[in-house]
Design an enzyme around this catalytic site. Structure first.
Site, short mmCIF file in Angstrom:
data_model
loop_
_atom_site.label_atom_id
_atom_site.label_comp_id
_atom_site.label_asym_id
_atom_site.label_seq_id
_atom_site.Cartn_x
_atom_site.Cartn_y
_atom_site.Cartn_z
N CYS A 1 -19.57 1.14 8.71
CA CYS A 1 -18.70 0.48 9.91
C CYS A 1 -17.61 1.38 10.03
O CYS A 1 -16.66 1.55 9.28
CB CYS A 1 -18.40 -0.89 9.49
SG CYS A 1 -17.08 -1.63 10.37
N CYS B 1 -19.13 -6.66 3.48
CA CYS B 1 -18.56 -5.45 3.81
C CYS B 1 -17.17 -5.25 3.02
O CYS B 1 -16.56 -6.36 2.68
CB CYS B 1 -18.47 -5.43 5.27
SG CYS B 1 -17.51 -4.00 5.75
N CYS C 1 0.26 0.30 10.15
CA CYS C 1 -0.09 -0.69 9.39
C CYS C 1 1.11 -1.47 8.69
O CYS C 1 1.91 -0.96 8.19
CB CYS C 1 -0.63 -0.11 8.22
SG CYS C 1 -1.72 -1.48 7.22
N CYS D 1 -16.03 -9.50 5.41
CA CYS D 1 -15.36 -8.29 5.29
C CYS D 1 -14.24 -8.54 4.36
O CYS D 1 -13.32 -8.96 4.67
CB CYS D 1 -15.28 -7.73 6.58
SG CYS D 1 -14.41 -6.12 6.33
N CYS E 1 0.61 -1.32 0.02
CA CYS E 1 -0.17 -0.16 -0.16
C CYS E 1 0.74 1.30 -0.03
O CYS E 1 1.88 1.41 0.87
CB CYS E 1 -0.87 0.08 1.03
SG CYS E 1 -2.04 1.46 1.30
N ARG F 1 -17.83 -3.74 17.98
CA ARG F 1 -17.08 -4.86 17.58
C ARG F 1 -15.64 -4.92 18.11
O ARG F 1 -14.90 -3.77 17.94
CB ARG F 1 -16.80 -5.03 15.92
CG ARG F 1 -16.08 -6.08 15.30
CD ARG F 1 -16.14 -6.31 14.20
NE ARG F 1 -17.60 -6.52 13.68
CZ ARG F 1 -18.20 -5.64 12.71
NH1 ARG F 1 -17.43 -4.51 12.30
NH2 ARG F 1 -19.43 -5.42 12.36
N CYS G 1 0.24 4.99 7.04
CA CYS G 1 -0.52 4.76 8.32
C CYS G 1 0.78 4.03 9.11
O CYS G 1 0.99 3.00 8.91
CB CYS G 1 -1.75 3.84 8.16
SG CYS G 1 -2.75 4.48 6.73
N1 SAM Z 1 -6.86 0.32 3.05
C1 SAM Z 1 -7.82 0.41 3.79
C2 SAM Z 1 -8.02 1.45 4.90
O1 SAM Z 1 -7.12 1.81 5.20
O2 SAM Z 1 -8.99 2.16 4.77
C3 SAM Z 1 -8.52 -0.80 4.28
C4 SAM Z 1 -7.71 -1.81 4.85
S1 SAM Z 1 -7.10 -1.25 6.62
C5 SAM Z 1 -5.89 -2.53 6.92
C6 SAM Z 1 -8.39 -1.10 7.48
C7 SAM Z 1 -8.11 -0.63 9.10
O3 SAM Z 1 -7.30 -1.64 9.81
C8 SAM Z 1 -7.35 0.43 9.45
O4 SAM Z 1 -8.04 1.55 9.27
C9 SAM Z 1 -7.10 0.28 11.08
O5 SAM Z 1 -7.85 0.80 11.86
C10 SAM Z 1 -6.90 -1.13 11.01
N2 SAM Z 1 -5.59 -1.56 11.29
C11 SAM Z 1 -4.55 -1.71 10.47
N3 SAM Z 1 -3.42 -2.21 11.07
C12 SAM Z 1 -3.59 -2.19 12.23
C13 SAM Z 1 -2.75 -2.70 13.53
N4 SAM Z 1 -1.71 -3.20 13.51
N5 SAM Z 1 -3.69 -2.94 14.62
C14 SAM Z 1 -4.78 -2.53 14.75
N6 SAM Z 1 -5.49 -2.23 13.80
C15 SAM Z 1 -5.14 -2.06 12.48
C1 DTB Z 2 -11.02 -2.73 11.30
O1 DTB Z 2 -11.22 -2.26 12.09
N1 DTB Z 2 -10.06 -3.96 11.87
C2 DTB Z 2 -9.98 -4.96 10.98
C3 DTB Z 2 -11.10 -4.40 9.82
N2 DTB Z 2 -11.44 -3.35 10.23
C4 DTB Z 2 -10.52 -4.46 8.41
C5 DTB Z 2 -8.77 -4.98 10.45
C6 DTB Z 2 -7.65 -5.22 11.70
C7 DTB Z 2 -6.17 -5.33 10.89
C8 DTB Z 2 -5.27 -5.80 12.01
C9 DTB Z 2 -3.85 -5.73 11.43
C10 DTB Z 2 -3.88 -6.81 10.33
O2 DTB Z 2 -4.11 -7.95 10.53
O3 DTB Z 2 -3.04 -6.54 9.48
FE1 SF4 Z 3 -2.76 1.28 3.53
FE2 SF4 Z 3 -2.70 0.11 5.67
FE3 SF4 Z 3 -3.32 2.63 5.57
FE4 SF4 Z 3 -4.99 0.63 4.75
S1 SF4 Z 3 -4.27 1.12 6.84
S2 SF4 Z 3 -4.53 2.93 3.68
S3 SF4 Z 3 -3.93 -0.82 3.82
S4 SF4 Z 3 -1.42 1.89 4.83
#
Ligand code: SAM
Ligand code: DTB
Ligand code: SF4
Length: 342
Positions: free
Chosen positions: A183, A123, A54, A91, A47, A255, A51
């Site tokens: 959501c 979702c 992430c 989802c 990506c 959730r 973030c």
């Molecule tokens: N790329 C899209 C976005 O950012 O909207 C969708 C996927 S993103 C991984 C969805 C959500 O996962 C993020 O908004 C964040 O709240 C959660 N998330 C990602 N990495 C995480 C982590 N290490 N611990 C907890 N939540 C995480």
């Molecule tokens: C949300 O709030 N938590 C989920 C879902 N929406 C997409 C994702 C959590 C991701 C945790 C880190 C990972 O597994 O990469």
């Molecule tokens: Fe990309 Fe992760 Fe940010 Fe979603 S949360 S926009 S997958 S860097």
């Protein structure tokens, strides 16, 4: 509720907060029901965003590698398994900054149609979407769009610089205007203050209509990301956050999301008592571990929790002005929500 009222609730003695949240929960929900969602990472890694939490951001050196997008058939198989294990919602997550109108999006629309035909709530969480893309997703049968605020507007800039809070709100608005349920929630344990958590809940409470579901994630610190060294948030903080969310958003599905592998059964039980009524099931979230389905089932059996059926809290009818070009296969769509007018 004003921000100050939310603040007062958040800081209540935990024993009182828990009791109040439990009362609100029992008034608006069946406390013996747990909604189960299954996450499917349809496009993992690579990506372009930054973030800080992430593992899928290309710029951080994590163990997650960019993978090809899943096929519609792979998603169908995952959805069959999810349904068999009691999930009411699938989802689909993609490591995208935003959706582009290309073949990948066409494939997502196919995935949405496929899961919708299986009578499960679908979702998607695909990053930012335009009004037109939201309409096309709705037309394909999308039930919910996940787009988290993640934190307060004030703290957001410390976590993400490649897009702004306004962008997030705009996407939520686009999904809502297309008749898709919302959501949206966030993460705790990223170094934010209690005020940031309260601020995020306040913003969520201002959404009109309010989000149908709110995921509360505990940060999963991942090696290679800027937040890798963050201390894990304590279960008590999760319980406090969930209880406050329940009181602020009485009718919303709350959730208990990322972070459950670090929580004892007893701590999760307190979260359910505090008003959490949904979980992600399956041994993986998107890229990080999650409890085994069998462990969740054992806990549900102990607590007397039953899986919630799909569409049990279907949205009110909405009129959506759809351009015919958004509906290339309109007639083929099987609506699982009889009360939804499009
Ligand atoms: N790329 C899209 C976005 O950012 O909207 C969708 C996927 S993103 C991984 C969805 C959500 O996962 C993020 O908004 C964040 O709240 C959660 N998330 C990602 N990495 C995480 C982590 N290490 N611990 C907890 N939540 C995480
Ligand atoms: C949300 O709030 N938590 C989920 C879902 N929406 C997409 C994702 C959590 C991701 C945790 C880190 C990972 O597994 O990469
Ligand atoms: Fe990309 Fe992760 Fe940010 Fe979603 S949360 S926009 S997958 S860097």
């Amino acid at each position: 509720m004003t921000k100050q009222e939310i603040e007062e609730i958040y800081h209540l003695p935990l024993i009182t907060l828990l009791h109040r949240a439990s009362e609100v929960h029992r008034k608006h929900h069946n406390p013996e029901e747990l909604q189960i969602s299954t996450l499917v990472s349809i496009k993992t890694g690579g990506c372009p965003e930054d973030c800080a939490y992430c593992p899928q951001a290309a710029r951080y050196h994590t163990k997650v590698n960019a993978a090809d997008m899943l096929t519609v058939e792979e998603v169908k198989q995952a959805a069959i398994q999810a349904k068999e294990s009691g999930s009411s919602r699938v989802c689909m997550g993609a490591a995208w900054r935003n959706v582009r109108n290309n073949k990948d999006f066409d494939r997502v629309l196919e995935m949405v149609k496929t899961v919708n035909r299986m009578d499960m709530e679908v979702c998607c969480t695909l990053g930012m979407i335009t009004e037109n893309q939201a309409k096309r997703l709705a037309a394909a049968g999308l039930y919910a769009y996940n787009h988290n605020l993640d934190t307060s507007e004030e703290y957001y800039g410390e976590i993400i610089s490649t897009r702004g809070y306004e962008d997030r709100l705009k996407t939520i608005d686009n999904a809502r205007n297309a008749g898709i349920t919302i959501c949206s929630g966030g993460i705790i344990g990223m170094g934010e203050t209690a005020e940031d958590r309260i601020g995020m809940l306040y913003t969520l409470s201002l959404l009109n209509p309010k989000p149908e579901s709110v995921p509360i994630n505990a940060l999963v610190p991942v090696e290679g990301t800027p937040l890798a060294e963050q201390k894990r948030v304590s279960s008590w903080e999760m319980i406090r956050m969930i209880a406050t969310t329940r009181i602020v958003l009485p009718k919303t599905q709350v959730r208990l999301s990322a972070g459950r592998t670090e929580m004892s059964d007893e701590a999760q039980a307190l979260c359910f008592l505090a008003g959490a009524n949904s979980i992600f099931s399956g041994d993986k979230l998107l890229t990080t571990p999650n409890p085994e389905r069998s462990a969740d089932q054992a806990l549900m059996d102990i607590l007397g929790l039953k899986p919630k059926k799909p569409f049990a809290s279907a949205p009110q009818p909405v009129e959506v002005d759809l351009d015919p070009k958004d509906l290339p296969e309109e007639k083929q769509i099987k609506w699982s929500r009889p009360n939804l007018v499009r």
